[in-house]
Enzyme design. Structure first.
Site, mmCIF file in Angstrom:
data_model
loop_
_atom_site.group_PDB
_atom_site.id
_atom_site.type_symbol
_atom_site.label_atom_id
_atom_site.label_comp_id
_atom_site.label_asym_id
_atom_site.label_seq_id
_atom_site.Cartn_x
_atom_site.Cartn_y
_atom_site.Cartn_z
ATOM 1 N N SER A 90 -2.657 -0.907 9.544
ATOM 2 C CA SER A 90 -3.889 -0.942 10.482
ATOM 3 C C SER A 90 -5.252 -1.750 9.293
ATOM 4 O O SER A 90 -5.913 -2.353 10.430
ATOM 5 C CB SER A 90 -4.323 0.245 10.708
ATOM 6 O OG SER A 90 -4.671 0.932 9.485
ATOM 7 N N CYS B 79 -1.093 17.604 -23.092
ATOM 8 C CA CYS B 79 -2.140 18.232 -22.896
ATOM 9 C C CYS B 79 -2.296 19.843 -22.477
ATOM 10 O O CYS B 79 -3.151 19.945 -22.740
ATOM 11 C CB CYS B 79 -2.835 17.106 -23.030
ATOM 12 S SG CYS B 79 -3.156 16.965 -21.231
ATOM 13 N N ASN C 131 2.923 -6.701 13.425
ATOM 14 C CA ASN C 131 2.113 -5.765 13.487
ATOM 15 C C ASN C 131 2.825 -4.942 15.367
ATOM 16 O O ASN C 131 2.744 -6.578 16.250
ATOM 17 C CB ASN C 131 0.755 -5.269 12.777
ATOM 18 C CG ASN C 131 0.503 -3.981 12.864
ATOM 19 O OD1 ASN C 131 0.992 -3.500 12.081
ATOM 20 N ND2 ASN C 131 0.013 -3.404 14.043
ATOM 21 N N CYS D 262 0.985 19.221 -18.273
ATOM 22 C CA CYS D 262 1.329 18.483 -19.289
ATOM 23 C C CYS D 262 2.016 18.366 -20.778
ATOM 24 O O CYS D 262 1.615 19.570 -20.668
ATOM 25 C CB CYS D 262 0.710 17.359 -19.136
ATOM 26 S SG CYS D 262 0.424 16.260 -20.077
ATOM 27 N N GLN E 115 0.900 -1.113 0.190
ATOM 28 C CA GLN E 115 -0.187 -0.177 0.233
ATOM 29 C C GLN E 115 0.727 0.782 0.092
ATOM 30 O O GLN E 115 0.412 2.288 -0.144
ATOM 31 C CB GLN E 115 -0.604 0.206 1.005
ATOM 32 C CG GLN E 115 -1.529 -1.196 1.321
ATOM 33 C CD GLN E 115 -2.345 -1.220 2.876
ATOM 34 O OE1 GLN E 115 -4.180 -0.878 3.121
ATOM 35 N NE2 GLN E 115 -1.500 -1.837 3.631
ATOM 36 N N HIS F 56 -1.601 0.951 -3.925
ATOM 37 C CA HIS F 56 -2.058 2.122 -4.339
ATOM 38 C C HIS F 56 -0.351 3.691 -5.260
ATOM 39 O O HIS F 56 -1.115 4.749 -4.249
ATOM 40 C CB HIS F 56 -1.822 3.067 -2.653
ATOM 41 C CG HIS F 56 -2.805 2.294 -1.492
ATOM 42 N ND1 HIS F 56 -2.769 2.530 -0.483
ATOM 43 C CD2 HIS F 56 -3.981 1.471 -2.885
ATOM 44 C CE1 HIS F 56 -3.942 1.826 -0.340
ATOM 45 N NE2 HIS F 56 -4.249 1.673 -1.245
HETATM 46 P P1 OAD Z 1 -1.516 3.835 9.045
HETATM 47 O O1 OAD Z 1 -0.600 4.835 9.312
HETATM 48 O O2 OAD Z 1 -2.805 3.029 9.399
HETATM 49 O O3 OAD Z 1 -0.963 1.777 9.891
HETATM 50 C C1 OAD Z 1 0.358 1.459 9.599
HETATM 51 C C2 OAD Z 1 0.546 0.531 10.771
HETATM 52 O O4 OAD Z 1 1.728 0.190 10.734
HETATM 53 C C3 OAD Z 1 -0.288 0.875 12.404
HETATM 54 O O5 OAD Z 1 -0.950 -0.426 12.876
HETATM 55 C C4 OAD Z 1 1.420 0.700 13.409
HETATM 56 O O6 OAD Z 1 0.738 0.261 14.733
HETATM 57 C C5 OAD Z 1 2.022 -0.115 12.335
HETATM 58 N N1 OAD Z 1 3.267 0.166 12.173
HETATM 59 C C6 OAD Z 1 4.287 1.017 13.244
HETATM 60 N N2 OAD Z 1 5.113 1.037 13.804
HETATM 61 C C7 OAD Z 1 5.720 -0.514 13.052
HETATM 62 C C8 OAD Z 1 6.706 -0.950 12.917
HETATM 63 N N3 OAD Z 1 8.098 -0.624 13.055
HETATM 64 N N4 OAD Z 1 6.649 -2.522 12.392
HETATM 65 C C9 OAD Z 1 5.856 -2.403 11.629
HETATM 66 N N5 OAD Z 1 4.571 -1.627 11.821
HETATM 67 C C10 OAD Z 1 4.586 -0.991 12.656
HETATM 68 O O7 OAD Z 1 -0.550 3.122 7.773
HETATM 69 P P2 OAD Z 1 -1.361 1.780 6.261
HETATM 70 O O8 OAD Z 1 -1.995 0.501 7.247
HETATM 71 O O9 OAD Z 1 -0.492 1.786 5.831
HETATM 72 O O10 OAD Z 1 -3.646 5.314 1.302
HETATM 73 O O11 OAD Z 1 -2.850 3.032 6.014
HETATM 74 C C11 OAD Z 1 -3.272 1.996 4.566
HETATM 75 C C12 OAD Z 1 -3.426 3.172 3.748
HETATM 76 O O12 OAD Z 1 -4.367 4.096 4.431
HETATM 77 C C13 OAD Z 1 -2.601 3.596 2.912
HETATM 78 O O13 OAD Z 1 -2.260 3.196 1.980
HETATM 79 C C14 OAD Z 1 -2.625 5.276 2.743
HETATM 80 C C15 OAD Z 1 -3.865 6.120 4.227
HETATM 81 O O14 OAD Z 1 -5.536 6.571 3.532
HETATM 82 C C16 OAD Z 1 -3.615 6.290 0.487
HETATM 83 O O15 OAD Z 1 -3.194 6.966 0.065
HETATM 84 C C17 OAD Z 1 -4.836 5.569 -0.875
#
Ligand code: OAD
Length: 253
Positions: free
Chosen positions: A196, A157, A220, A154, A108, A126
């Site tokens: 998350s 265009c 996690n 661009c 992601q 993403h």
């Molecule tokens: P989040 O910030 O929602 O979640 C990050 C997760 O990583 C949390 O559960 C933390 O506990 C965990 N974390 C923190 N430190 C860590 C470590 N050292 N090792 C392992 N895990 C750790 O980020 P994402 O789940 O990636 O979407 O969010 C998903 C999407 O929401 C992103 O891709 C973005 C956002 O909106 C778009 O931009 C479309």
């Protein structure tokens, strides 16, 4: 025990299934890049969304309303990402790709750190913050004239340029989504790392794998909704857990 102390034990059965797996799927989120110094989105006060409102920065409407603000925010994130290095968690996934017959690494993240670490097959659902595309036609643009206008235009265009990332409310790239969904249906092991699990459709990929009989593990430091399912939970930072998981799975290496 405080949240930041690794409290993980690695189930031997997970190592056994991983060692004999034909196809492993890994789904990563911002957490795997946290130890490289890249802010996550939802982590407490350090997450990006604690400082900025995603609805004001990461949506097509936000860009239409204030393209200069959005373009400069992504420029700041791009500069931050270009200065950091992959961490031990990223490196462990490069080793995993060498160890198993087939690894589908779905991310992601838009930071490109898996490719910089050396993973060859990365499915960026993403997009990628280092790529730029035309807001009007969606085509990736590699060079443009810097006229001082922000965002730049661009060359084909004349539309504004934008980062080649998925914004809230936008569809995922078809090919990336299809590859991720098919791999989730076919894998023997699914590792969900550093996410998350709140954003669809990524949050459903491990459930698809689980329903098809794959072994699913969450790596996690904090609990996520995935734990309501019958999955392994290796609680702690990916930079510690992933190298330990590989050491215990392939001890004589
Ligand atoms: P989040 O910030 O929602 O979640 C990050 C997760 O990583 C949390 O559960 C933390 O506990 C965990 N974390 C923190 N430190 C860590 C470590 N050292 N090792 C392992 N895990 C750790 O980020 P994402 O789940 O990636 O979407 O969010 C998903 C999407 O929401 C992103 O891709 C973005 C956002 O909106 C778009 O931009 C479309």
């Amino acid at each position: 025990m405080s949240n930041d102390q690794p409290t993980f034990s690695i189930p031997p059965e997970l190592c056994d299934v991983l060692r004999s797996a034909r196809h492993v799927v890994v789904l990563t989120g911002a957490g795997i890049s946290a130890e490289s110094g890249v802010p996550t989105f939802r982590d407490g006060l350090t997450g990006l969304w604690a400082q900025y409102n995603p609805q004001e920065l990461a949506t097509p409407r936000a860009f239409a309303r204030d393209p200069k603000l959005v373009w400069e925010w992504y420029l700041w994130r791009r500069e931050l990402v270009s200065k950091v290095q992959p961490n031990a968690g990223h490196q462990a996934l490069v080793e995993l790709e060498r160890r198993v017959p087939r690894l589908t690494l779905i991310t992601q993240n838009v930071d490109g750190l898996h490719q910089r670490a050396g993973n060859r097959r990365v499915v960026e659902i993403h997009g990628n913050i280092m790529r730029t595309k035309c807001f009007g036609e969606g085509t990736v643009i590699e060079r443009w004239e810097e006229t001082g206008e922000i965002p730049p235009r661009c060359p084909k265009c004349g539309s504004m340029l934008r980062p080649d990332v998925v914004w809230f409310g936008e569809a995922l790239p078809d090919q990336a989504f299809n590859e991720a969904a098919l791999a989730s249906l076919a894998c023997n092991v699914f590792l969900s790392i550093g996410t998350s699990g709140l954003v669809e459709p990524a949050a459903s990929f491990p459930l698809v794998a689980l329903r098809r009989g794959a072994r699913v593990a969450l790596i996690n430091p904090e609990e996520t909704p995935l734990l309501s399912e019958n999955v392994d939970f290796l609680r702690g930072p990916a930079g510690s857990i992933l190298p330990a998981l590989l050491r215990e799975t392939w001890p004589n290496s």
